[in-house]
Scaffold this active site. Sequence first.
Site: not given
Ligand code: 0O2
Length: 267
Positions: A28, A56, A140
């Site tokens: 940036r 998780k 990520e």
């Molecule tokens: P945190 O507290 O942010 O670390 P899954 O449970 O399979 O849907 P997965 O496999 O972990 O999710 O991968 P995905 O879907 O790419 O989601 C990873 C992160 O993306 C989440 O981490 C959230 O930060 C964000 N995210 C995904 N879906 C949503 C949603 O519907 N709303 C919001 N606000 N954030 C989302 P964590 O571990 O859930 O939470």
Amino acid sequence: MEIQMWRSILEPYALAVDELKVKFEHIREAYRKDGLYSPIELVDGRVKSISSILEKAQKKHISLDDIETQIDDIAGIRIICQFIEDIYIVADLIRKRADMKIVEELDYVKNTKASGYRSYHMVIKYRIETIHGPKDIFCEIQIRTLAMNFWATIEHSLQYKYKQNMPETLRTRLLKAAEAIVVLDREMSLVRGEIMDAQNSFTVKSNVVADILNNIQNLYKVANKREVVKIQDEFFKIYQEGDYDALTQFAKELDIISEGYRAQSLG
Ligand code: 0O2
């Protein structure tokens, strides 16, 4: 697992997050120093808390031994952009880097989640050097616009509050808000060119002003004080008139004067 053990497991992730934050912030700043619009507006990073990791692991039936290989967002970076177009520019920048290996890409901007969530996700493998040798860390990277981030932050807090029991009226409201965010991002994209021009000229101007002030400060060390005060007054006058061309010309002339003094002091 003991708390002490968790600490040592999470330490390399903290190092990866710190390094990656510095690298993206540097990108940036490099754009801005060159007087260019930066596709990166803000960078944030975190190591997932122990309780979130355990939650998780439980949800996904991952054993404690497999946490490091099965949970790929223990290290997390969030890159906030002003416009949707910037998201794809940033994703491209990441793809081209030699120090970040792409493991997975998920485009929740084009493929909105059922909740209304939009963001571009990249999982990368990033190598850090520890006192025990190199270690590859999964991280990520979430890339989203300011508007998407606003929505996701609020929705995340509500998800946390209600867990699986979010009231239907609230869910509907959030979906409506998500639709409004889509419209907002689309509208903002239509003025992206104008906003980029405005921000570019602001950055260029502030770089010119910074150069001038730097030169004046250095002149105080080597030149006659009265002469420097005169230069400073002239700068304020041009600055207040707001004539950008005159300011650039002034900066060039000041560069020549400073160079002259520098040559004198070396000779
Ligand atoms: P945190 O507290 O942010 O670390 P899954 O449970 O399979 O849907 P997965 O496999 O972990 O999710 O991968 P995905 O879907 O790419 O989601 C990873 C992160 O993306 C989440 O981490 C959230 O930060 C964000 N995210 C995904 N879906 C949503 C949603 O519907 N709303 C919001 N606000 N954030 C989302 P964590 O571990 O859930 O939470």
